[in-house]
Scaffold this motif. Structure first.
Motif, PDB file in Angstrom:
ATOM      1  N   GLN A  95       0.829  -1.216   0.000  1.00 28.76           N
ATOM      2  CA  GLN A  95       0.000   0.000   0.000  1.00 28.76           C
ATOM      3  C   GLN A  95       0.859   1.260   0.000  1.00 28.76           C
ATOM      4  N   ILE A 114     -12.585  -4.326  -2.992  1.00 33.40           N
ATOM      5  CA  ILE A 114     -12.699  -4.268  -1.536  1.00 33.40           C
ATOM      6  C   ILE A 114     -12.132  -5.588  -1.024  1.00 33.40           C
ATOM      7  N   THR A 115     -11.059  -5.514  -0.263  1.00 30.22           N
ATOM      8  CA  THR A 115     -10.376  -6.734   0.169  1.00 30.22           C
ATOM      9  C   THR A 115     -11.275  -7.701   0.921  1.00 30.22           C
ATOM     10  N   TYR A 117     -10.726 -10.519   3.393  1.00 30.61           N
ATOM     11  CA  TYR A 117      -9.619 -11.063   4.211  1.00 30.61           C
ATOM     12  C   TYR A 117      -9.666 -12.586   4.252  1.00 30.61           C
ATOM     13  N   ASP A 123      -4.486  -6.286   1.142  1.00 30.73           N
ATOM     14  CA  ASP A 123      -5.327  -5.251   1.755  1.00 30.73           C
ATOM     15  C   ASP A 123      -5.311  -3.967   0.915  1.00 30.73           C
ATOM     16  N   THR A 124      -6.510  -3.414   0.701  1.00 27.15           N
ATOM     17  CA  THR A 124      -6.578  -2.112   0.012  1.00 27.15           C
ATOM     18  C   THR A 124      -7.171  -1.044   0.935  1.00 27.15           C
ATOM     19  N   SER A 125      -7.413  -1.390   2.221  1.00 28.54           N
ATOM     20  CA  SER A 125      -8.220  -0.487   3.058  1.00 28.54           C
ATOM     21  C   SER A 125      -7.590   0.896   3.230  1.00 28.54           C
ATOM     22  N   LYS A 126      -6.226   0.924   3.373  1.00 28.23           N
ATOM     23  CA  LYS A 126      -5.593   2.246   3.569  1.00 28.23           C
ATOM     24  C   LYS A 126      -5.701   3.086   2.300  1.00 28.23           C
ATOM     25  N   LEU A 128      -8.021   2.827   0.040  1.00 28.55           N
ATOM     26  CA  LEU A 128      -9.410   3.247  -0.163  1.00 28.55           C
ATOM     27  C   LEU A 128      -9.759   4.420   0.741  1.00 28.55           C
ATOM     28  N   SER A 129      -9.255   4.386   1.993  1.00 24.57           N
ATOM     29  CA  SER A 129      -9.623   5.531   2.838  1.00 24.57           C
ATOM     30  C   SER A 129      -8.915   6.795   2.344  1.00 24.57           C
ATOM     31  N   MET A 167     -17.228   3.968   2.955  1.00 20.45           N
ATOM     32  CA  MET A 167     -17.241   2.522   3.177  1.00 20.45           C
ATOM     33  C   MET A 167     -18.605   2.087   3.736  1.00 20.45           C
TER      34      MET A 167
END
Ligand SMILES: Nc1nc2c(c(=O)[nH]1)N(C=O)[C@@H](CNc1ccc(C(=O)N[C@@H](CCC(=O)O)C(=O)O)cc1)CN2
Ligand SMILES: Nc1ncnc2c1ncn2[C@@H]1O[C@H](COP(=O)(O)OP(=O)(O)OP(=O)(O)O)[C@@H](O)[C@H]1O
Length: 291
Positions: A95, A114-115, A117, A123-126, A128-129, A167
């Protein structure tokens, strides 16, 4: 529905798949687009197709799909065995690389996954935020980014990419993957990227295995290959620059060149990002990286 979808798919593949000795070589940077667009030797002009050719090609295809299944199951096993702390380090490294990349910073419209788990996806969450922080309701802010995420519509490899601004717009589907409902909280249809007026700059792609020549093995639904092909056609029709296709990969998901079986329906990626760094594959990637 599922059976007729599969039959249609076999038909499509029969139209374009050359015999194995003519399968395209590694998609080298210069041949990358030729690899995505056209069969080197297709069956499309060979009419009528003889019964012998048909059955040989079907066997070849069956063999390729079988090899894909075997490889998927091997990679799934290795992914399950990764130490969680190593995985988390790799997630952070990947990331950070993406978030520092000029092509990411400058992108205005992105499609990302959207990952999930449970499937051990990168992980793409960081990211995406970061993207969603840069989103404004009217899209007016400088550096504003617009995000589209996948929604599976049916089992015939049909997926749409819909716009979300938070989200909280997501709900779990039957496969336990978060995805947007077709309408927002006000009852308005979410924007479908295929109907948007402006082009997507960047796709962040999931997958099970990748090689350094841009081959990608997905989860077997054909959703991304089908979607990417349609989007590339749309971009061509509208004279838009093609989106950069970037795959995110744990170290163990990068395998030897040639070990991923492909058909001409498989869309190769432009860039591969793993904890070891970023690998530009196509000429488009080199251009976007200003190398
Ligand atoms: N996060 C994410 N979203 C995505 C995809 C994806 O790969 N990742 N897709 C990309 O196509 C589409 C959904 N396709 C999917 C296809 C298979 C499985 C899945 O759970 N596969 C199991 C094996 C199931 C079986 O064969 O019995 C697995 O891989 O372990 C999930 C999603 C759209 N959204
Ligand atoms: N033996 C077969 N002959 C023809 N088509 C098949 C066969 N087995 C599976 N398919 C179809 O091929 C598609 C899967 O293609 P492929 O294995 O290239 O997907 P993928 O690249 O792993 O998935 P994605 O594009 O979603 O990442 C599905 O639509 C499936 O129905």
């Amino acid at each position: 529905m599922w059976r007729s979808g599969l039959r249609q798919r076999v038909k499509e593949l029969l139209m374009i798949l050359p015999p194995p000795s003519f399968l395209p070589p590694s998609p080298s940077p210069t041949h990358h687009l030729a690899f995505t667009k056209k069969p080197l030797l297709g069956l499309a002009n060979a009419s009528p197709c003889s019964a012998v050719t048909m059955s040989t090609t079907t066997n070849n295809l069956d063999e390729i799909f079988k090899q894909k299944r075997v490889l998927r199951s091997k990679v799934r096993k290795s992914l399950k065995a990764i130490d969680p702390s190593l995985r988390s380090q790799e997630d952070d490294a990947i990331q950070s690389l993406v978030s520092e990349a000029a092509w990411f910073k400058s992108s205005q419209r992105l499609c990302a996954y959207i990952t999930c788990y449970a499937l051990r996806e990168v992980d793409t969450s960081k990211l995406l935020s970061q993207i969603l922080q840069n989103t404004t309701k009217d899209g007016s802010a400088q550096n504003a980014k617009k995000l589209y995420v996948p929604r599976v519509e049916d089992k015939n490899s049909h997926m749409r990419m819909l716009n979300i601004s938070s989200m909280d717009d997501l709900i779990a589907n039957s496969m336990d993957i978060l995805e947007p409902a077709p309408v927002d909280q006000h009852g308005n249809a979410r924007e479908d990227v295929m109907l948007a007026n402006d082009p997507v700059d960047l796709f962040l792609l999931p997958g099970l295995a990748f090689d350094k020549s841009g081959r990608r093995l997905g989860r077997g639904g054909g959703y991304y290959d089908t979607f990417l092909r349609k989007y590339q056609d749309l971009a061509r029709e509208r004279n838009w620059r093609q989106p950069l296709l970037v795959a995110l990969s744990y170290s163990l998901q990068i395998i030897d060149d040639g070990a991923i079986p492909v058909t001409l329906n498989d869309v190769p990626v432009d860039v591969l990002v793993s904890p070891a760094g970023m690998i530009p594959i196509s000429q488009a990637a080199l251009n976007r990286m200003q190398i």
